[in-house]
Every structure is written in structure tokens, then in C-alpha cells.
Write a protein that holds these residues in place. Structure first.
Motif, PDB file in Angstrom:
ATOM      1  N   ARG A 136       0.803  -1.221   0.000  1.00 46.52           N
ATOM      2  CA  ARG A 136       0.000   0.000   0.000  1.00 46.52           C
ATOM      3  C   ARG A 136       0.834   1.268   0.000  1.00 46.52           C
ATOM      4  NH1 ARG A 136      -2.847  -0.658   5.217  1.00 46.52           N
ATOM      5  NH2 ARG A 136      -3.037   1.581   4.925  1.00 46.52           N
ATOM      6  N   GLN A 137       2.124   1.157   0.424  1.00 49.84           N
ATOM      7  CA  GLN A 137       2.932   2.381   0.461  1.00 49.84           C
ATOM      8  C   GLN A 137       3.252   2.800  -0.966  1.00 49.84           C
ATOM      9  OE1 GLN A 137       6.512   3.137  -0.084  1.00 49.84           O
ATOM     10  NE2 GLN A 137       6.897   1.150  -0.994  1.00 49.84           N
ATOM     11  N   LYS A 138       2.897   4.011  -1.304  1.00 48.34           N
ATOM     12  CA  LYS A 138       3.172   4.517  -2.649  1.00 48.34           C
ATOM     13  C   LYS A 138       3.345   6.022  -2.588  1.00 48.34           C
ATOM     14  CE  LYS A 138      -0.777   2.698  -3.910  1.00 48.34           C
ATOM     15  NZ  LYS A 138      -1.956   2.244  -4.628  1.00 48.34           N
ATOM     16  N   GLY A 139       4.030   6.527  -3.546  1.00 51.63           N
ATOM     17  CA  GLY A 139       4.301   7.959  -3.589  1.00 51.63           C
ATOM     18  C   GLY A 139       4.859   8.326  -4.944  1.00 51.63           C
ATOM     19  N   PRO A 140       5.515   9.460  -5.055  1.00 48.07           N
ATOM     20  CA  PRO A 140       6.006   9.913  -6.354  1.00 48.07           C
ATOM     21  C   PRO A 140       7.110   9.041  -6.938  1.00 48.07           C
ATOM     22  CG  PRO A 140       6.802  11.347  -4.600  1.00 48.07           C
ATOM     23  CD  PRO A 140       5.809  10.422  -3.983  1.00 48.07           C
ATOM     24  N   TYR A 141       7.727   8.184  -6.130  1.00 47.42           N
ATOM     25  CA  TYR A 141       8.861   7.398  -6.619  1.00 47.42           C
ATOM     26  C   TYR A 141       8.560   5.922  -6.811  1.00 47.42           C
ATOM     27  CZ  TYR A 141      11.282  11.658  -5.467  1.00 47.42           C
ATOM     28  OH  TYR A 141      11.658  12.972  -5.391  1.00 47.42           O
ATOM     29  N   GLY A 142       7.369   5.471  -6.403  1.00 44.58           N
ATOM     30  CA  GLY A 142       7.037   4.068  -6.615  1.00 44.58           C
ATOM     31  C   GLY A 142       6.147   3.503  -5.532  1.00 44.58           C
ATOM     32  N   SER A 143       6.057   2.165  -5.485  1.00 42.80           N
ATOM     33  CA  SER A 143       5.253   1.467  -4.493  1.00 42.80           C
ATOM     34  C   SER A 143       5.799   0.060  -4.320  1.00 42.80           C
ATOM     35  CB  SER A 143       3.791   1.417  -4.935  1.00 42.80           C
ATOM     36  OG  SER A 143       3.667   0.693  -6.139  1.00 42.80           O
ATOM     37  N   GLY A 144       5.224  -0.696  -3.388  1.00 41.30           N
ATOM     38  CA  GLY A 144       5.693  -2.053  -3.148  1.00 41.30           C
ATOM     39  C   GLY A 144       7.126  -2.040  -2.642  1.00 41.30           C
ATOM     40  N   HIS A 145       8.005  -2.791  -3.286  1.00 36.39           N
ATOM     41  CA  HIS A 145       9.401  -2.872  -2.836  1.00 36.39           C
ATOM     42  C   HIS A 145      10.211  -1.630  -3.187  1.00 36.39           C
ATOM     43  CE1 HIS A 145       9.516  -7.009  -1.303  1.00 36.39           C
ATOM     44  NE2 HIS A 145       8.553  -7.228  -2.190  1.00 36.39           N
ATOM     45  N   LYS A 146       9.715  -0.767  -4.070  1.00 36.18           N
ATOM     46  CA  LYS A 146      10.372   0.510  -4.355  1.00 36.18           C
ATOM     47  C   LYS A 146       9.869   1.515  -3.337  1.00 36.18           C
ATOM     48  CE  LYS A 146      12.644   3.600  -6.737  1.00 36.18           C
ATOM     49  NZ  LYS A 146      12.831   4.478  -5.590  1.00 36.18           N
ATOM     50  N   CYS A 147      10.764   2.232  -2.692  1.00 37.48           N
ATOM     51  CA  CYS A 147      10.342   3.239  -1.717  1.00 37.48           C
ATOM     52  C   CYS A 147       9.600   4.371  -2.423  1.00 37.48           C
ATOM     53  CB  CYS A 147      11.557   3.808  -0.974  1.00 37.48           C
ATOM     54  SG  CYS A 147      11.103   5.028   0.291  1.00 37.48           S
ATOM     55  N   GLY A 148       8.423   4.706  -1.928  1.00 37.80           N
ATOM     56  CA  GLY A 148       7.653   5.794  -2.500  1.00 37.80           C
ATOM     57  C   GLY A 148       8.103   7.157  -2.039  1.00 37.80           C
ATOM     58  N   ARG A 149       9.007   7.208  -1.047  1.00 35.17           N
ATOM     59  CA  ARG A 149       9.412   8.478  -0.459  1.00 35.17           C
ATOM     60  C   ARG A 149      10.733   9.032  -0.974  1.00 35.17           C
ATOM     61  NH1 ARG A 149       7.069   9.468   5.205  1.00 35.17           N
ATOM     62  NH2 ARG A 149       4.942   8.817   4.801  1.00 35.17           N
ATOM     63  N   CYS A 150      11.564   8.209  -1.599  1.00 33.15           N
ATOM     64  CA  CYS A 150      12.853   8.730  -2.084  1.00 33.15           C
ATOM     65  C   CYS A 150      13.195   8.087  -3.431  1.00 33.15           C
ATOM     66  CB  CYS A 150      13.957   8.504  -1.049  1.00 33.15           C
ATOM     67  SG  CYS A 150      14.437   6.809  -0.775  1.00 33.15           S
ATOM     68  N   PRO A 151      13.946   8.754  -4.264  1.00 29.34           N
ATOM     69  CA  PRO A 151      14.159   8.292  -5.646  1.00 29.34           C
ATOM     70  C   PRO A 151      14.965   7.015  -5.795  1.00 29.34           C
ATOM     71  CG  PRO A 151      15.448  10.276  -5.201  1.00 29.34           C
ATOM     72  CD  PRO A 151      14.564  10.065  -4.021  1.00 29.34           C
ATOM     73  N   HIS A 152      15.825   6.665  -4.848  1.00 37.45           N
ATOM     74  CA  HIS A 152      16.703   5.508  -5.040  1.00 37.45           C
ATOM     75  C   HIS A 152      16.471   4.383  -4.048  1.00 37.45           C
ATOM     76  CE1 HIS A 152      18.777   8.064  -7.835  1.00 37.45           C
ATOM     77  NE2 HIS A 152      19.000   8.959  -6.900  1.00 37.45           N
ATOM     78  N   GLY A 153      15.520   4.535  -3.130  1.00 38.23           N
ATOM     79  CA  GLY A 153      15.361   3.567  -2.046  1.00 38.23           C
ATOM     80  C   GLY A 153      14.607   2.306  -2.424  1.00 38.23           C
ATOM     81  N   ARG A 154      14.982   1.220  -1.762  1.00 37.61           N
ATOM     82  CA  ARG A 154      14.288  -0.066  -1.895  1.00 37.61           C
ATOM     83  C   ARG A 154      13.874  -0.504  -0.498  1.00 37.61           C
ATOM     84  NH1 ARG A 154      12.758  -1.527  -6.783  1.00 37.61           N
ATOM     85  NH2 ARG A 154      12.736  -3.658  -6.064  1.00 37.61           N
ATOM     86  N   MET A 155      12.669  -1.080  -0.399  1.00 35.02           N
ATOM     87  CA  MET A 155      12.162  -1.566   0.870  1.00 35.02           C
ATOM     88  C   MET A 155      12.730  -2.961   1.118  1.00 35.02           C
ATOM     89  SD  MET A 155      10.378   1.066   1.715  1.00 35.02           S
ATOM     90  CE  MET A 155       9.477   0.563   3.150  1.00 35.02           C
ATOM     91  N   ALA A 156      13.461  -3.128   2.209  1.00 31.10           N
ATOM     92  CA  ALA A 156      14.107  -4.398   2.535  1.00 31.10           C
ATOM     93  C   ALA A 156      13.580  -4.907   3.870  1.00 31.10           C
ATOM     94  CB  ALA A 156      15.618  -4.233   2.598  1.00 31.10           C
ATOM     95  N   SER A 157      13.450  -6.214   3.992  1.00 32.80           N
ATOM     96  CA  SER A 157      12.978  -6.830   5.225  1.00 32.80           C
ATOM     97  C   SER A 157      14.030  -6.658   6.321  1.00 32.80           C
ATOM     98  CB  SER A 157      12.710  -8.313   4.986  1.00 32.80           C
ATOM     99  OG  SER A 157      12.256  -8.915   6.167  1.00 32.80           O
ATOM    100  N   SER A 158      13.576  -6.253   7.496  1.00 28.19           N
ATOM    101  CA  SER A 158      14.494  -5.979   8.600  1.00 28.19           C
ATOM    102  C   SER A 158      13.802  -6.216   9.926  1.00 28.19           C
ATOM    103  CB  SER A 158      14.969  -4.530   8.519  1.00 28.19           C
ATOM    104  OG  SER A 158      15.769  -4.203   9.618  1.00 28.19           O
ATOM    105  N   ARG A 159      14.561  -6.609  10.925  1.00 25.35           N
ATOM    106  CA  ARG A 159      14.016  -6.761  12.284  1.00 25.35           C
ATOM    107  C   ARG A 159      14.399  -5.593  13.120  1.00 25.35           C
ATOM    108  NH1 ARG A 159      11.336 -10.683  15.066  1.00 25.35           N
ATOM    109  NH2 ARG A 159      11.029 -12.474  13.768  1.00 25.35           N
TER     110      ARG A 159
END
Length: 60
Positions: free
Chosen positions: A37-60
């Protein structure tokens, strides 16, 4: 440890017992149900919607 919130839905989860999806560039943090559900000007899903180069990675 104090529970910490998902930055999208604001639900609080235990800091040490929860797997987060965290951007490897800006640190944006979402819970697993919010990953798609996270989406923004830079993408959604595994692409970070908040910054141009970020990727969402699993973390504890």
C-alpha cells in the motif's frame, strides 16, 4: 522495549518481535500489510515511495 509505529498506518508493533520493511536509503519503515500500500512519487511495493533511489528491505 517500547513499541514503534508503522510510518504509513501508525499502528504500533513490538520493536523486537516484528519484521519491518525499511528503505535502505531514507529509513522509511512500514509493517508487512502496508508494503503493497505504500506509494508515492517514486514508486510502491518494494520501491520506496518516499525517495528516488530507495528499496524496501525486510528488517528486524
Amino acid at each position: 522495549m517500547t513499541p514503534i509505529p508503522c510510518q504509513l498506518c501508525n499502528a504500533f508493533y513490538p520493536a523486537t518481535q516484528w519484521t519491518w520493511w525499511v528503505c535502505n536509503t531514507c529509513g522509511y519503515r512500514v509493517c508487512p500489510p502496508c508494503l503493497g500500500r505504500q506509494k508515492g512519487p517514486y514508486g510502491s511495493g518494494h520501491k520506496c515511495g518516499r525517495c528516488p533511489h530507495g528499496r524496501m528491505a525486510s528488517s528486524r
